[in-house]
Every structure is written in C-alpha cells, then in structure tokens.
Design a protein around this motif. Structure first.
Motif, PDB file in Angstrom:
ATOM      1  N   ALA A  42      11.043   9.799  -4.064  1.00 46.86           N
ATOM      2  CA  ALA A  42      12.269   9.137  -3.635  1.00 46.86           C
ATOM      3  C   ALA A  42      12.802   8.168  -4.688  1.00 46.86           C
ATOM      4  CB  ALA A  42      12.024   8.387  -2.325  1.00 46.86           C
ATOM      5  N   GLY A  43      12.060   7.987  -5.769  1.00 45.65           N
ATOM      6  CA  GLY A  43      12.474   7.072  -6.820  1.00 45.65           C
ATOM      7  C   GLY A  43      12.252   5.618  -6.487  1.00 45.65           C
ATOM      8  N   VAL A  44      11.307   5.353  -5.577  1.00 50.49           N
ATOM      9  CA  VAL A  44      11.040   3.987  -5.130  1.00 50.49           C
ATOM     10  C   VAL A  44       9.847   3.416  -5.893  1.00 50.49           C
ATOM     11  CG1 VAL A  44      10.387   2.538  -3.167  1.00 50.49           C
ATOM     12  CG2 VAL A  44      11.915   4.498  -2.822  1.00 50.49           C
ATOM     13  N   GLU A  45      10.048   2.302  -6.561  1.00 52.71           N
ATOM     14  CA  GLU A  45       8.941   1.625  -7.223  1.00 52.71           C
ATOM     15  C   GLU A  45       8.106   0.890  -6.172  1.00 52.71           C
ATOM     16  OE1 GLU A  45      10.344  -0.954 -10.269  1.00 52.71           O
ATOM     17  OE2 GLU A  45      11.186   0.665 -11.493  1.00 52.71           O
ATOM     18  N   PHE A  46       6.800   0.890  -6.380  1.00 50.06           N
ATOM     19  CA  PHE A  46       5.927   0.227  -5.413  1.00 50.06           C
ATOM     20  C   PHE A  46       4.786  -0.471  -6.125  1.00 50.06           C
ATOM     21  CE2 PHE A  46       4.581   4.663  -5.824  1.00 50.06           C
ATOM     22  CZ  PHE A  46       3.214   4.578  -6.012  1.00 50.06           C
ATOM     23  N   GLU A  47       4.184  -1.422  -5.412  1.00 56.10           N
ATOM     24  CA  GLU A  47       3.044  -2.169  -5.924  1.00 56.10           C
ATOM     25  C   GLU A  47       1.829  -1.860  -5.067  1.00 56.10           C
ATOM     26  OE1 GLU A  47       4.567  -6.118  -5.624  1.00 56.10           O
ATOM     27  OE2 GLU A  47       5.728  -5.968  -7.486  1.00 56.10           O
ATOM     28  N   GLU A  48       0.647  -2.126  -5.620  1.00 56.38           N
ATOM     29  CA  GLU A  48      -0.577  -1.809  -4.894  1.00 56.38           C
ATOM     30  C   GLU A  48      -1.563  -2.971  -4.942  1.00 56.38           C
ATOM     31  OE1 GLU A  48      -1.978   2.335  -4.935  1.00 56.38           O
ATOM     32  OE2 GLU A  48      -0.842   2.551  -6.807  1.00 56.38           O
ATOM     33  N   THR A  49      -2.226  -3.180  -3.835  1.00 64.03           N
ATOM     34  CA  THR A  49      -3.351  -4.107  -3.760  1.00 64.03           C
ATOM     35  C   THR A  49      -4.575  -3.303  -3.371  1.00 64.03           C
ATOM     36  OG1 THR A  49      -1.966  -5.990  -3.121  1.00 64.03           O
ATOM     37  CG2 THR A  49      -4.317  -6.124  -2.611  1.00 64.03           C
ATOM     38  N   TYR A  50      -5.591  -3.313  -4.213  1.00 69.45           N
ATOM     39  CA  TYR A  50      -6.753  -2.462  -3.998  1.00 69.45           C
ATOM     40  C   TYR A  50      -7.887  -3.216  -3.311  1.00 69.45           C
ATOM     41  CZ  TYR A  50      -4.446   0.487  -7.474  1.00 69.45           C
ATOM     42  OH  TYR A  50      -3.547   1.253  -8.167  1.00 69.45           O
ATOM     43  N   MET A  51      -8.491  -2.561  -2.356  1.00 78.08           N
ATOM     44  CA  MET A  51      -9.730  -3.065  -1.778  1.00 78.08           C
ATOM     45  C   MET A  51     -10.873  -2.671  -2.703  1.00 78.08           C
ATOM     46  SD  MET A  51      -9.273  -2.004   2.231  1.00 78.08           S
ATOM     47  CE  MET A  51      -9.411  -0.283   1.785  1.00 78.08           C
ATOM     48  N   GLU A  52     -11.689  -3.636  -3.063  1.00 80.22           N
ATOM     49  CA  GLU A  52     -12.828  -3.374  -3.945  1.00 80.22           C
ATOM     50  C   GLU A  52     -14.160  -3.462  -3.202  1.00 80.22           C
ATOM     51  OE1 GLU A  52     -12.577  -2.375  -6.983  1.00 80.22           O
ATOM     52  OE2 GLU A  52     -10.429  -2.682  -7.295  1.00 80.22           O
ATOM     53  N   THR A  53     -14.154  -4.204  -2.091  1.00 85.51           N
ATOM     54  CA  THR A  53     -15.398  -4.424  -1.349  1.00 85.51           C
ATOM     55  C   THR A  53     -15.132  -4.308   0.155  1.00 85.51           C
ATOM     56  OG1 THR A  53     -15.060  -6.808  -1.094  1.00 85.51           O
ATOM     57  CG2 THR A  53     -16.162  -6.058  -3.122  1.00 85.51           C
TER      58      THR A  53
END
Length: 221
Positions: A26-37
């Motif tokens: 869709a051409g939408v920029e997005f950000e991510e927060t990763y779970m590490e634990t």
C-alpha cells in the motif's frame, strides 16, 4: 509522535509478516518495536495493550489493533485493496483464508522441535504443490485477468506472492507445473511498492534460522 503505524512483534515473520507485506504494498511506511524477551511480551500484556493477551499488535490511527485478519482487513479497506463490491470481497476472503491455512503451517514450523522440522517442511511442500497452488492456478485461468479478483490489486494478490516466495525458499522449482502462477509472480513482483519491499534492506524478514526459532520459544513458552 509519529503518524506511522507501529508494529509490535518479534524480529521475524510469523503472523506479522502478511501485515508488513500489505502495508508495504500500500506504500505505507511503518515502524517496529521488537520483543526480545518474555518480559517484553508480559509488559504489553500487563499494560493493557493486548486485547486478547497476544501479538501481533499494530498501533494505527489511534487504535491498538490485534488479530491478524482484523488488522489486514482494516489496512486493505483503507487502501483500496479489498475489491470493489461485496462479491469481490467474499472471493478475496475465501482465497486469503486458504492462504492463511498454508501460512499457518510455516508459523507452526517456527515452534516445531528440531527433530521434526524435516517432516514438517515436507508436509508444507506437499500441501502447497498438491492442494493450494493448483487452486490458484485454476483461479487465474478461470478469471483470465492479471489479478486473482477483479481488475486491480487486492490483499489476496499480495499474500499469494508472499506465500509463493516462502515456498520457493524451500523448493525453488515448486512453480514448474504452474505457468500462470509463474507469470503472476513476475507481474506482482514488479509493482513498484512491492518491488521496493523485495529489495535488500527492506523490512521484509528473512527465512527463520535456528537462533530465531530458539528466541521465539523463549518469548512465548
């Protein structure tokens, strides 16, 4: 505060990958927060961010959305990737549900014990080649258009390309018997937003390795 959607998941495919694909298409920029634990997951659960205590979760348009299909339907509707009428939407849903069945096998692979992974992959390849891909080859033949439904890109096209490429990672010649799927793959891969997502350095996730699968087990179990 950024207006971009924010995705909460681990740094891998799983049930979030179709969401990444659809946003990218869709051409939408997005950000991510990763779970590490496991503690990262617990924090989301305790602060009320997860309606049903599970991820994926996407912060978008002032909502904290959970449930993969609900998230995909929202994105698809917002960005005109859900057909032009009720009939087209029903077809898209039907095709996508079949793709989810196949994709879920890949998700389960990520939590399969190492000694059973070979058997699991063999099962996935068998179902792709003999149950699912023949269906979509026939859909393309019967429809006679560039897309699975109607005359424009939909979430069904995006997810089918994602599935094809995942299967090809394990069996590169999987499309040998499916000429229309070969053409479909080439055609959809060249849509500019999707072509960009397929380039190195994008937010598309690689095939999971043993280290990632071990991390997933530690987070969720």
């Amino acid at each position: 505060m950024s207006g971009k959607p924010r995705l909460h998941y681990f740094n891998g495919r799983g049930r979030m990958e179709p969401i990444r694909w659809l946003l990218a298409a869709a051409g939408v920029e997005f950000e991510e927060t990763y779970m590490e634990t496991k503690e990262d997951l617990t924090k989301l659960q305790k602060d009320g961010s997860l309606l049903f205590q599970q991820v994926p979760m996407v912060e978008i348009d002032g909502m904290k959305m959970v449930q993969t299909r609900a998230i995909l339907n929202y994105i698809a509707t917002k960005h005109n990737l859900y057909g032009k009428d009720l009939k087209e939407r029903a077809l898209i849903d039907m095709y996508v549900e079949g793709m989810f069945d196949l994709n879920e096998l890949f998700v389960m692979y990520e939590i399969t014990p190492p000694d059973k992974r070979g058997q699991q992959i063999a099962n996935i390849m068998d179902k792709a080649e003999n149950r699912y891909f023949p269906v979509f080859e026939k859909v393309l033949k019967d429809h006679g258009k560039d897309f699975l439904v109607g005359n424009q890109l939909s979430k069904a096209d995006v997810q089918l390309l994602e599935i094809i490429l995942m299967v090809e990672e394990w069996k590169p010649d999987i499309l040998a018997k499916f000429p229309l799927l070969q053409s479909f793959k080439a055609r959809i891969s060249n849509i500019p937003t999707i072509k960009k997502f397929l380039q190195p350095g994008s937010q598309r996730k690689p095939r999971p390795d043993d280290d990632l699968m071990d991390k997933v087990m530690r987070i969720f179990f």
